[in-house]
Design an enzyme around this catalytic site. Structure first.
Site, PDB file in Angstrom:
ATOM      1  N   HIS A   1      17.642  27.633   8.563  1.00  0.00           N
ATOM      2  CA  HIS A   1      18.212  27.473   7.261  1.00  0.00           C
ATOM      3  C   HIS A   1      18.179  25.894   6.921  1.00  0.00           C
ATOM      4  O   HIS A   1      18.082  25.374   5.749  1.00  0.00           O
ATOM      5  CB  HIS A   1      19.841  27.811   7.239  1.00  0.00           C
ATOM      6  CG  HIS A   1      20.329  27.996   5.885  1.00  0.00           C
ATOM      7  ND1 HIS A   1      21.614  28.993   6.072  1.00  0.00           N
ATOM      8  CD2 HIS A   1      20.077  27.741   4.666  1.00  0.00           C
ATOM      9  CE1 HIS A   1      21.702  28.988   4.830  1.00  0.00           C
ATOM     10  NE2 HIS A   1      20.929  28.277   3.861  1.00  0.00           N
TER      11      HIS A   1
ATOM     12  N   GLY B   1      23.120  29.844 -19.724  1.00  0.00           N
ATOM     13  CA  GLY B   1      23.775  29.324 -21.262  1.00  0.00           C
ATOM     14  C   GLY B   1      25.315  30.018 -21.490  1.00  0.00           C
ATOM     15  O   GLY B   1      25.704  29.769 -22.766  1.00  0.00           O
TER      16      GLY B   1
ATOM     17  N   TYR C   1      26.869  32.459   4.844  1.00  0.00           N
ATOM     18  CA  TYR C   1      27.669  32.631   3.669  1.00  0.00           C
ATOM     19  C   TYR C   1      28.953  33.679   3.899  1.00  0.00           C
ATOM     20  O   TYR C   1      28.741  34.659   4.107  1.00  0.00           O
ATOM     21  CB  TYR C   1      26.313  33.601   2.963  1.00  0.00           C
ATOM     22  CG  TYR C   1      25.225  32.910   2.272  1.00  0.00           C
ATOM     23  CD1 TYR C   1      25.117  31.729   2.295  1.00  0.00           C
ATOM     24  CD2 TYR C   1      24.166  33.862   2.112  1.00  0.00           C
ATOM     25  CE1 TYR C   1      23.915  30.939   1.941  1.00  0.00           C
ATOM     26  CE2 TYR C   1      22.868  33.258   1.623  1.00  0.00           C
ATOM     27  CZ  TYR C   1      22.809  31.675   1.605  1.00  0.00           C
ATOM     28  OH  TYR C   1      21.596  31.243   1.250  1.00  0.00           O
TER      29      TYR C   1
ATOM     30  N   PRO D   1      17.430  30.159  -8.974  1.00  0.00           N
ATOM     31  CA  PRO D   1      16.677  29.645 -10.127  1.00  0.00           C
ATOM     32  C   PRO D   1      17.025  29.857 -11.305  1.00  0.00           C
ATOM     33  O   PRO D   1      16.341  29.348 -12.200  1.00  0.00           O
ATOM     34  CB  PRO D   1      15.694  31.349  -9.771  1.00  0.00           C
ATOM     35  CG  PRO D   1      16.584  32.246  -9.133  1.00  0.00           C
ATOM     36  CD  PRO D   1      17.289  31.446  -8.185  1.00  0.00           C
ATOM     37  N   LEU D   2      18.407  30.222 -11.618  1.00  0.00           N
ATOM     38  CA  LEU D   2      18.805  30.114 -12.816  1.00  0.00           C
ATOM     39  C   LEU D   2      20.084  28.977 -13.117  1.00  0.00           C
ATOM     40  O   LEU D   2      20.973  29.002 -13.744  1.00  0.00           O
ATOM     41  CB  LEU D   2      19.668  31.543 -12.846  1.00  0.00           C
ATOM     42  CG  LEU D   2      18.831  32.701 -13.034  1.00  0.00           C
ATOM     43  CD1 LEU D   2      19.813  33.886 -13.403  1.00  0.00           C
ATOM     44  CD2 LEU D   2      17.687  32.601 -14.213  1.00  0.00           C
ATOM     45  N   GLY D   3      19.775  27.860 -12.078  1.00  0.00           N
ATOM     46  CA  GLY D   3      20.434  26.739 -11.734  1.00  0.00           C
ATOM     47  C   GLY D   3      22.093  26.914 -11.846  1.00  0.00           C
ATOM     48  O   GLY D   3      22.732  26.281 -12.297  1.00  0.00           O
ATOM     49  N   ARG D   4      22.223  28.017 -10.896  1.00  0.00           N
ATOM     50  CA  ARG D   4      23.591  28.281 -10.358  1.00  0.00           C
ATOM     51  C   ARG D   4      24.434  28.797 -11.466  1.00  0.00           C
ATOM     52  O   ARG D   4      25.708  28.526 -11.705  1.00  0.00           O
ATOM     53  CB  ARG D   4      24.386  27.137  -9.613  1.00  0.00           C
ATOM     54  CG  ARG D   4      23.498  26.461  -8.559  1.00  0.00           C
ATOM     55  CD  ARG D   4      24.326  25.365  -7.755  1.00  0.00           C
ATOM     56  NE  ARG D   4      23.555  24.699  -6.946  1.00  0.00           N
ATOM     57  CZ  ARG D   4      23.140  25.419  -5.546  1.00  0.00           C
ATOM     58  NH1 ARG D   4      23.679  26.179  -5.156  1.00  0.00           N
ATOM     59  NH2 ARG D   4      22.196  24.240  -4.666  1.00  0.00           N
ATOM     60  N   GLY D   5      23.752  29.365 -12.636  1.00  0.00           N
ATOM     61  CA  GLY D   5      24.235  29.981 -13.577  1.00  0.00           C
ATOM     62  C   GLY D   5      24.173  29.185 -15.048  1.00  0.00           C
ATOM     63  O   GLY D   5      24.329  29.512 -16.033  1.00  0.00           O
TER      64      GLY D   5
END
Length: 348
Positions: free
Chosen positions: A136, A246, A59, A238-242
């Site tokens: 990784h 929505g 990263y 977990p939020l689908g990359r944003g």
């Protein structure tokens, strides 16, 4: 937050949600990177009970590890002592950056290389040991047994406490677990990425009752494997990359943003995946919650060994995300989410 969860079979409990720190250094909207704000968010996360802090060598080619080290170091003191003493600090190796500008990288699971990578991570983080160290990615040029044995040796020397695998197959996890316990498996899992819930074949560890040389083939999902073997499952993105918040729209991503060239973030994908965000938003409205909270609550309800690590650089979004542990979805609502269509577009 409510509902602390044990990390693997270690006896160490952490909050039900952790913090993924990748986006603070690279991957998303890099022009808005703000190291000082990110340090504050990391410290606020720990104060709020998000005790699993996740970073990696790759990263920002070490930038994120240095950032996390600064946030958790002795300068980040609270009334309860150094923040570092209150967290499970997780990092990863086995992926190496070739060119930071283009984000090109390669897998390197050679034992000597992994040893050097761990030493470098210790220095960047400013610690004498790493709580949870993931391979990784499994290097196809190196048997997973060799990479895992090298990391197990580093556990024996005290440089690492526990080991994990990232984006591994069930078969690879089973192979590694024969050598040294797998404490955690990290893979992408969300309402629009459900691969770890699908069964896959693997070579089960031979049973003495079946006699020598018996290696039966079984089928199991990655999530089920972790439950069966006393490991935690750590969903990243977990939020689908944003997407599942929505709040995104096609065409708004910077050229260097991972999502700019990803098939799930094209105009067509937004149109075809709208049924997913619409269903999540409808449930969120009933609870006076955010779509992100609904998405995280769905994950938390899948299994007690799941500890999602949503990432954010925003203090407000951090607070909203962590409040998801208090949101209880009805059986009917969970069924609606379980039956959402498969997302259009590939992960990578």
């Amino acid at each position: 937050m409510t509902g602390a969860r044990e990390l693997g079979s270690t006896g160490r409990t952490v909050g039900p949600l952790g913090l993924g720190c990748m986006g603070m250094s690279w991957g998303y909207a890099e022009s808005a990177r703000d190291d000082r704000q990110s340090v504050r968010v990391i410290r606020d996360a720990v104060e709020a009970g998000a005790e699993l802090i996740d970073t990696a060598l790759v990263y920002g080619d070490g930038h994120n590890e240095r950032l996390v080290g600064e946030a958790l170091g002795t300068t980040g003191r609270t009334g309860d002592g150094p923040l570092l003493d209150r967290v499970v600090l997780a990092t990863k190796g086995g992926l190496v950056v070739d060119d930071l500008a283009t984000k090109s990288m390669h897998r390197d699971g050679r034992p000597a290389s992994l040893t050097a990578q761990v030493d470098a991570s210790l220095t960047r983080l400013g610690v004498d040991h790493i709580d949870l160290y993931y391979l990784h990615r499994v290097d196809p040029a190196v048997p997973v047994e060799e990479s895992w044995a090298a990391l197990a040796d580093l556990v024996a020397t005290g440089k690492i406490r526990w080991l994990g695998l990232s984006e591994a197959t069930v078969d690879q996890a089973e192979t590694a677990h024969r050598i040294h316990p797998v404490t955690a498996v990290q893979s992408e899992l969300s309402l629009w990425t459900r691969g770890p819930l699908w069964a896959a074949p693997y070579r089960r560890t031979p049973s003495p009752a079946r006699g020598p040389g018996s290696t039966p083939v079984a089928t199991c999902s990655m999530l089920a494997w972790t439950r069966d073997h006393g490991a935690s499952f750590i969903p990243f993105a977990p939020l689908g990359r944003g997407y599942l918040t929505g709040t995104l729209a096609p065409g708004e991503f910077e050229e260097t943003d991972f999502r700019a060239a990803n098939s799930r973030f094209t105009t067509e994908a937004f149109r075809r995946n709208r049924a997913i965000t619409d269903a999540v938003a409808e449930i969120a409205e009933k609870h006076d919650a955010t779509p992100a909270q609904v998405s995280l609550a769905w994950l938390l309800g899948l299994s007690d060994n799941i500890i999602p690590i949503p990432g954010t650089r925003s203090g407000r979004h951090l607070r909203e995300n962590l409040a998801a542990s208090d949101l209880v979805l009805s059986g009917e609502e969970r069924q609606v989410l379980d039956e959402l269509p498969t997302a259009f577009g590939t992960r990578y």
